[in-house]
Design an enzyme around this catalytic site. Structure first.
Site, short mmCIF file in Angstrom:
data_model
loop_
_atom_site.label_atom_id
_atom_site.label_comp_id
_atom_site.label_asym_id
_atom_site.label_seq_id
_atom_site.Cartn_x
_atom_site.Cartn_y
_atom_site.Cartn_z
N TYR A 119 0.84 -1.21 0.00
CA TYR A 119 0.00 0.00 0.00
C TYR A 119 0.87 1.26 0.00
O TYR A 119 0.62 2.22 -0.75
CB TYR A 119 -0.89 -0.05 1.24
CG TYR A 119 -1.97 0.99 1.35
CD1 TYR A 119 -3.20 0.83 0.71
CD2 TYR A 119 -1.79 2.12 2.15
CE1 TYR A 119 -4.21 1.76 0.86
CE2 TYR A 119 -2.79 3.07 2.29
CZ TYR A 119 -4.01 2.88 1.65
OH TYR A 119 -5.02 3.81 1.79
N LYS A 148 0.83 4.11 -2.83
CA LYS A 148 0.39 5.47 -2.47
C LYS A 148 1.51 6.49 -2.67
O LYS A 148 1.25 7.63 -3.06
CB LYS A 148 -0.13 5.48 -1.03
CG LYS A 148 -1.44 4.70 -0.85
CD LYS A 148 -2.56 5.29 -1.67
CE LYS A 148 -3.90 4.66 -1.39
NZ LYS A 148 -5.01 5.26 -2.18
N1 CAA Z 1 5.30 -2.04 15.01
C1 CAA Z 1 6.27 -2.94 15.32
N2 CAA Z 1 6.06 -4.26 15.36
C2 CAA Z 1 4.84 -4.69 15.11
C3 CAA Z 1 3.78 -3.82 14.78
C4 CAA Z 1 4.05 -2.44 14.77
N3 CAA Z 1 3.12 -1.53 14.47
N4 CAA Z 1 2.66 -4.55 14.55
C5 CAA Z 1 3.01 -5.86 14.72
N5 CAA Z 1 4.32 -5.93 15.06
C6 CAA Z 1 5.11 -7.13 15.30
C7 CAA Z 1 4.48 -8.02 16.37
O1 CAA Z 1 4.91 -7.63 17.65
C8 CAA Z 1 5.01 -9.38 15.97
O2 CAA Z 1 6.35 -9.48 16.37
P1 CAA Z 1 7.02 -10.94 16.68
O3 CAA Z 1 6.88 -11.74 15.43
O4 CAA Z 1 8.41 -10.58 17.04
O5 CAA Z 1 6.19 -11.49 17.80
C9 CAA Z 1 5.02 -9.33 14.45
O6 CAA Z 1 5.08 -7.93 14.12
C10 CAA Z 1 3.78 -9.94 13.84
O7 CAA Z 1 2.64 -9.36 14.47
P2 CAA Z 1 1.21 -9.96 14.30
O8 CAA Z 1 1.20 -11.39 14.72
O9 CAA Z 1 0.20 -9.03 14.91
O10 CAA Z 1 1.09 -9.92 12.72
P3 CAA Z 1 -0.14 -10.06 11.83
O11 CAA Z 1 0.37 -10.58 10.54
O12 CAA Z 1 -1.25 -10.80 12.52
O13 CAA Z 1 -0.68 -8.54 11.68
C11 CAA Z 1 -0.63 -6.43 10.63
C12 CAA Z 1 0.20 -7.54 11.27
C13 CAA Z 1 -1.45 -6.96 9.47
C14 CAA Z 1 0.36 -5.41 10.12
C15 CAA Z 1 -1.59 -5.83 11.69
O14 CAA Z 1 -0.83 -5.38 12.76
C16 CAA Z 1 -2.37 -4.66 11.15
O15 CAA Z 1 -3.42 -4.81 10.56
N6 CAA Z 1 -1.87 -3.41 11.34
C17 CAA Z 1 -2.52 -2.20 10.86
C18 CAA Z 1 -1.99 -1.80 9.54
C19 CAA Z 1 -2.63 -0.49 9.14
O16 CAA Z 1 -2.49 0.51 9.82
N7 CAA Z 1 -3.35 -0.48 8.04
C20 CAA Z 1 -4.02 0.69 7.62
C21 CAA Z 1 -5.31 0.29 6.96
S1 CAA Z 1 -6.34 1.69 6.64
C22 CAA Z 1 -5.57 2.51 5.43
O17 CAA Z 1 -4.61 2.09 4.87
C23 CAA Z 1 -6.17 3.82 5.06
C24 CAA Z 1 -5.15 4.88 5.03
O18 CAA Z 1 -4.76 5.30 3.95
C25 CAA Z 1 -4.64 5.41 6.28
#
Ligand code: CAA
Length: 248
Positions: A155, A159
Site C-alpha cells: 500500500y 500510495k
Molecule cells: N510495530 C512494530 N512491530 C509490530 C507492529 C508495529 N506496528 N505490529 C506488529 N508488530 C510485530 C508483532 O509484535 C510481531 O512481532 P514478533 O513476530 O516478534 O512477535 C510481528 O510484528 C507480527 O505481528 P502480528 O502477529 O500481529 O502480525 P499479523 O500478521 O497478525 O498482523 C498487521 C500484522 C497486518 C500489520 C496488523 O498489525 C495490522 O493490521 N496493522 C494495521 C496496519 C494499518 O495501519 N493499516 C491501515 C489500513 S487503513 C488505510 O490504509 C487507510 C489509510 O490510507 C490510512
C-alpha cells in the site's frame, strides 16, 4: 472553458467510504457526477441509498485495473455527458500483512488497484482535457505513502507512487489549464480503517494529535477546493490531511 457548461466529474471507487462523500460533495457543488464502481450488487444498493438522500449519480462500471475497460467507460461517459473536467482517482484497496509473509497476489492487487489505475484513468482523459485546455486530476493517496506503516509495504509503495505520477504529470500539462494534485488523508472513519483490528486501531488513534479519526466530509471538502476553477495555480502539490499524525 465554456462558463455555461456544467462540469463533469468522474469519481473512481465512488461507492466506497471516501468515494461516497466525495461524490456527494461534488454534486452539492453543482457538478454532474459520474460514479465508477466495480461490484454491481453493491452499486445497486448504493444508488438506492443515494436516491433516498436526494442524490442523482450516473453510475459506470469498470475495473480500474483494466486499461481497456476504463477506456470504454470513459468513451461512454463522454458520449453521455461530454468531456470529463474533473477526475478523482479514489479507488483503492488494502491487503495488509507483514512483508516476510506477503503473497505475490497481495502485492500485485494493491499495485494494480491503487497505482496502475491512476495511469489507466488519467491516460484516458488527458488528451481531451488538453484539447479543451481545462482539467482537474485529484489523486487520493494516503499518509502511509508519506511515512512508514508496519504491514503496508504494498500500500505504501502504491500510495507513494501516486504522488510520483502527480508531480511529473502536473508539470507536463501545466501550460494546458490542467492541474494535478495529491491528497494524502490520514486515518478516516471508513470501512477500510474499521477493518484494522480494534486494538491496533485504538493504538493508531492514540497517536493522532487531534485525538480522533478524520471525517469523510473533511476529505471531500479538500477535494471540492482542488476541483474548483479558482485553484488554477495549485499543481503538483501533496495535501496532508491527517490530524497532525505525520508532520514534516
Ligand atoms: N510495530 C512494530 N512491530 C509490530 C507492529 C508495529 N506496528 N505490529 C506488529 N508488530 C510485530 C508483532 O509484535 C510481531 O512481532 P514478533 O513476530 O516478534 O512477535 C510481528 O510484528 C507480527 O505481528 P502480528 O502477529 O500481529 O502480525 P499479523 O500478521 O497478525 O498482523 C498487521 C500484522 C497486518 C500489520 C496488523 O498489525 C495490522 O493490521 N496493522 C494495521 C496496519 C494499518 O495501519 N493499516 C491501515 C489500513 S487503513 C488505510 O490504509 C487507510 C489509510 O490510507 C490510512
Amino acid at each position: 472553458m465554456n462558463a455555461e457548461k456544467k462540469h463533469i466529474a468522474l469519481v473512481t471507487g465512488a461507492t466506497g467510504g471516501l468515494g461516497t462523500h466525495i461524490a456527494k460533495r461534488l454534486s452539492d457543488d453543482g457538478y454532474i457526477v459520474c460514479a465508477n464502481y466495480r461490484s454491481a450488487a453493491k452499486a445497486r444498493e448504493w444508488q438506492e441509498k443515494m436516491q433516498g438522500e436526494g442524490y442523482t449519480f450516473h453510475l459506470y462500471k469498470a475495473d480500474v485495473c483494466d486499461y481497456d475497460e476504463v477506456g470504454d467507460m470513459i468513451a461512454t461517459i463522454e458520449k453521455d455527458h461530454g468531456t470529463i473536467d474533473i477526475l478523482v482517482n479514489n479507488a483503492g484497496i488494502t491487503r495488509d500483512g507483514i512483508f516476510k509473509k506477503m503473497s505475490k497476489d497481495n502485492w500485485a492487487d494493491v499495485i494494480a488497484t491503487n497505482l496502475t489505475s491512476v495511469f489507466n484513468c488519467s491516460r484516458h482523459v488527458i488528451n481531451q482535457m488538453i484539447d479543451q485546455t481545462y482539467g482537474r486530476i485529484i489523486n487520493i493517496s494516503s499518509v502511509n505513502g508519506q511515512r512508514a506503516q508496519f504491514g503496508q509495504v504494498n500500500y505504501a509503495a502504491a500510495k507513494a507512487g501516486m504522488h510520483g505520477i502527480t508531480k511529473t504529470l502536473a508539470i507536463e500539462v501545466a501550460n494546458k489549464g490542467i492541474t494535478v494534485n495529491t491528497i494524502s488523508p490520514g486515518y478516516v472513519a471508513t470501512d477500510m480503517v474499521m477493518a484494522v483490528p480494534e486494538e491496533v486501531r485504538n493504538k493508531i488513534i492514540s497517536g493522532i494529535p487531534v485525538g480522533r479519526l478524520g471525517g469523510t466530509g473533511e476529505i471531500a471538502h479538500l477535494v471540492s477546493f482542488l476541483a474548483a476553477p479558482e485553484t488554477a495555480f495549485i499543481t503538483g502539490a501533496n495535501y496532508a490531511i491527517n490530524g497532525g499524525q505525520h508532520v514534516y
